[in-house]
Design a protein around this motif. Sequence first.
Motif, mmCIF file in Angstrom:
data_model
loop_
_atom_site.group_PDB
_atom_site.id
_atom_site.type_symbol
_atom_site.label_atom_id
_atom_site.label_comp_id
_atom_site.label_asym_id
_atom_site.label_seq_id
_atom_site.Cartn_x
_atom_site.Cartn_y
_atom_site.Cartn_z
ATOM 1 N N ASP A 1 -12.818 -1.792 -0.479
ATOM 2 C CA ASP A 1 -14.115 -1.421 -1.033
ATOM 3 C C ASP A 1 -14.853 -2.645 -1.569
ATOM 4 O OD1 ASP A 1 -16.087 0.533 -1.729
ATOM 5 O OD2 ASP A 1 -15.448 0.331 -3.814
ATOM 6 N N MET A 2 -14.116 -3.593 -2.138
ATOM 7 C CA MET A 2 -14.739 -4.793 -2.685
ATOM 8 C C MET A 2 -15.188 -5.769 -1.600
ATOM 9 S SD MET A 2 -12.637 -5.681 -6.137
ATOM 10 C CE MET A 2 -10.982 -5.307 -5.609
ATOM 11 N N ILE A 3 -14.463 -5.841 -0.477
ATOM 12 C CA ILE A 3 -14.807 -6.845 0.535
ATOM 13 C C ILE A 3 -15.630 -6.299 1.686
ATOM 14 C CG2 ILE A 3 -12.766 -8.207 0.018
ATOM 15 C CD1 ILE A 3 -11.625 -7.213 2.714
ATOM 16 N N LYS A 4 -15.871 -4.992 1.729
ATOM 17 C CA LYS A 4 -16.597 -4.434 2.878
ATOM 18 C C LYS A 4 -18.006 -4.996 3.007
ATOM 19 C CE LYS A 4 -18.196 -0.339 0.489
ATOM 20 N NZ LYS A 4 -17.962 1.052 0.227
ATOM 21 N N ALA A 5 -18.607 -5.416 1.909
ATOM 22 C CA ALA A 5 -19.945 -6.004 1.979
ATOM 23 C C ALA A 5 -19.908 -7.365 2.662
ATOM 24 C CB ALA A 5 -20.538 -6.140 0.586
ATOM 25 N N VAL A 6 -18.773 -8.058 2.563
ATOM 26 C CA VAL A 6 -18.633 -9.377 3.159
ATOM 27 C C VAL A 6 -18.121 -9.290 4.595
ATOM 28 C CG1 VAL A 6 -17.439 -11.586 2.958
ATOM 29 C CG2 VAL A 6 -18.209 -10.405 0.905
ATOM 30 N N ASP A 7 -17.160 -8.398 4.822
ATOM 31 C CA ASP A 7 -16.534 -8.298 6.146
ATOM 32 C C ASP A 7 -16.240 -6.839 6.469
ATOM 33 O OD1 ASP A 7 -15.193 -8.691 8.513
ATOM 34 O OD2 ASP A 7 -13.406 -9.568 7.596
ATOM 35 N N LYS A 8 -17.132 -6.222 7.247
ATOM 36 C CA LYS A 8 -16.963 -4.814 7.592
ATOM 37 C C LYS A 8 -15.802 -4.597 8.564
ATOM 38 C CE LYS A 8 -21.592 -3.172 6.691
ATOM 39 N NZ LYS A 8 -21.374 -3.124 5.283
ATOM 40 N N SER A 9 -15.291 -5.668 9.168
ATOM 41 C CA SER A 9 -14.201 -5.517 10.130
ATOM 42 C C SER A 9 -12.826 -5.621 9.477
ATOM 43 C CB SER A 9 -14.333 -6.567 11.234
ATOM 44 O OG SER A 9 -14.148 -7.857 10.700
ATOM 45 N N ALA A 10 -12.772 -5.616 8.152
ATOM 46 C CA ALA A 10 -11.479 -5.690 7.461
ATOM 47 C C ALA A 10 -10.617 -4.496 7.855
ATOM 48 C CB ALA A 10 -11.691 -5.718 5.950
ATOM 49 N N VAL A 11 -9.324 -4.715 7.916
ATOM 50 C CA VAL A 11 -8.392 -3.680 8.365
ATOM 51 C C VAL A 11 -7.268 -3.530 7.345
ATOM 52 C CG1 VAL A 11 -6.763 -3.047 10.189
ATOM 53 C CG2 VAL A 11 -8.876 -4.206 10.779
ATOM 54 N N ILE A 12 -6.942 -2.301 7.036
ATOM 55 C CA ILE A 12 -5.769 -2.008 6.215
ATOM 56 C C ILE A 12 -4.688 -1.544 7.184
ATOM 57 C CG2 ILE A 12 -4.794 -0.512 4.438
ATOM 58 C CD1 ILE A 12 -7.668 -0.145 3.388
ATOM 59 N N GLU A 13 -3.548 -2.211 7.135
ATOM 60 C CA GLU A 13 -2.482 -1.792 8.032
ATOM 61 C C GLU A 13 -1.122 -2.081 7.418
ATOM 62 O OE1 GLU A 13 -2.640 -5.749 10.852
ATOM 63 O OE2 GLU A 13 -3.565 -3.951 11.584
ATOM 64 N N SER A 14 -0.130 -1.425 7.930
ATOM 65 C CA SER A 14 1.269 -1.645 7.599
ATOM 66 C C SER A 14 1.612 -1.355 6.143
ATOM 67 C CB SER A 14 1.684 -3.069 7.959
ATOM 68 O OG SER A 14 3.075 -3.193 7.860
ATOM 69 N N ILE A 15 1.241 -0.179 5.681
ATOM 70 C CA ILE A 15 1.744 0.291 4.389
ATOM 71 C C ILE A 15 2.946 1.157 4.729
ATOM 72 C CG2 ILE A 15 1.283 1.711 2.366
ATOM 73 C CD1 ILE A 15 -1.665 0.946 2.669
ATOM 74 N N ARG A 16 4.143 0.690 4.342
ATOM 75 C CA ARG A 16 5.352 1.418 4.701
ATOM 76 C C ARG A 16 6.442 1.172 3.681
ATOM 77 N NH1 ARG A 16 9.172 -1.159 8.565
ATOM 78 N NH2 ARG A 16 9.120 -3.366 8.087
ATOM 79 N N LEU A 17 7.429 2.020 3.693
ATOM 80 C CA LEU A 17 8.563 1.902 2.788
ATOM 81 C C LEU A 17 9.522 0.846 3.327
ATOM 82 C CD1 LEU A 17 10.086 3.029 0.335
ATOM 83 C CD2 LEU A 17 11.192 4.633 1.895
ATOM 84 N N LEU A 18 9.835 -0.149 2.487
ATOM 85 C CA LEU A 18 10.775 -1.183 2.897
ATOM 86 C C LEU A 18 12.185 -0.871 2.418
ATOM 87 C CD1 LEU A 18 8.648 -4.402 2.248
ATOM 88 C CD2 LEU A 18 9.094 -3.250 4.424
ATOM 89 N N THR A 19 12.335 -0.569 1.139
ATOM 90 C CA THR A 19 13.647 -0.213 0.607
ATOM 91 C C THR A 19 13.494 0.858 -0.461
ATOM 92 O OG1 THR A 19 13.588 -1.879 -1.145
ATOM 93 C CG2 THR A 19 14.601 -2.527 0.925
ATOM 94 N N LYS A 20 14.571 1.616 -0.649
ATOM 95 C CA LYS A 20 14.598 2.630 -1.697
ATOM 96 C C LYS A 20 16.060 2.869 -2.042
ATOM 97 C CE LYS A 20 14.953 7.521 -0.847
ATOM 98 N NZ LYS A 20 15.944 7.617 -1.859
ATOM 99 N N SER A 21 16.268 3.205 -3.317
ATOM 100 C CA SER A 21 17.631 3.540 -3.727
ATOM 101 C C SER A 21 17.585 4.750 -4.645
ATOM 102 C CB SER A 21 18.277 2.348 -4.453
ATOM 103 O OG SER A 21 17.547 2.042 -5.614
#
Length: 152
Positions: free
Chosen positions: A16-36
């Motif tokens: 939301d903060m950078i969309k004014a500067v770069d509309k092509s920004a991409v959010i990717e790879s939010i995933r669980l790495l480890t859990k116990s």
Amino acid sequence: MEALTAASIAALTVYDMIKAVDKSAVIESIRLLTKSGGKSGTYEAAPQTEPAPKAAESAKSQRRRTTAQVLMHEVASPKAGNPSAEREALRRFMSERHLRPTEWTKSAGLPVNELYGYLSGRSRALPEASAERLAKAARTSVEEMFGRKSSR
């Protein structure tokens, strides 16, 4: 789930903060790495490999995705002089002239958060063009606003 939700919200906030500067920004790879703990016990994700680029993607598109873009005003080195002293001088200037940030920036045609960011220390410097517009709106010089010695 809470950690994944928090990471997603943080990524959306940054977007939301950078969309004014770069509309092509991409959010990717939010995933669980480890859990116990918990009912299912311990989990560790396998290392993720980069997928092969699709044939339909152009070289320009691939370069845009891998090239980091830097906001220059955030990483610029401080100008000559003491930024804290200039910030204090600007606060004094505003106080002496009874300038309210919202009204002053509106008359200068600037977003108020640009001035607040500088006054709070979140941004290192006020862009020169913005300083000139504020000075013009206050009918003064940039040097007088920041308490700089005139070189005349």
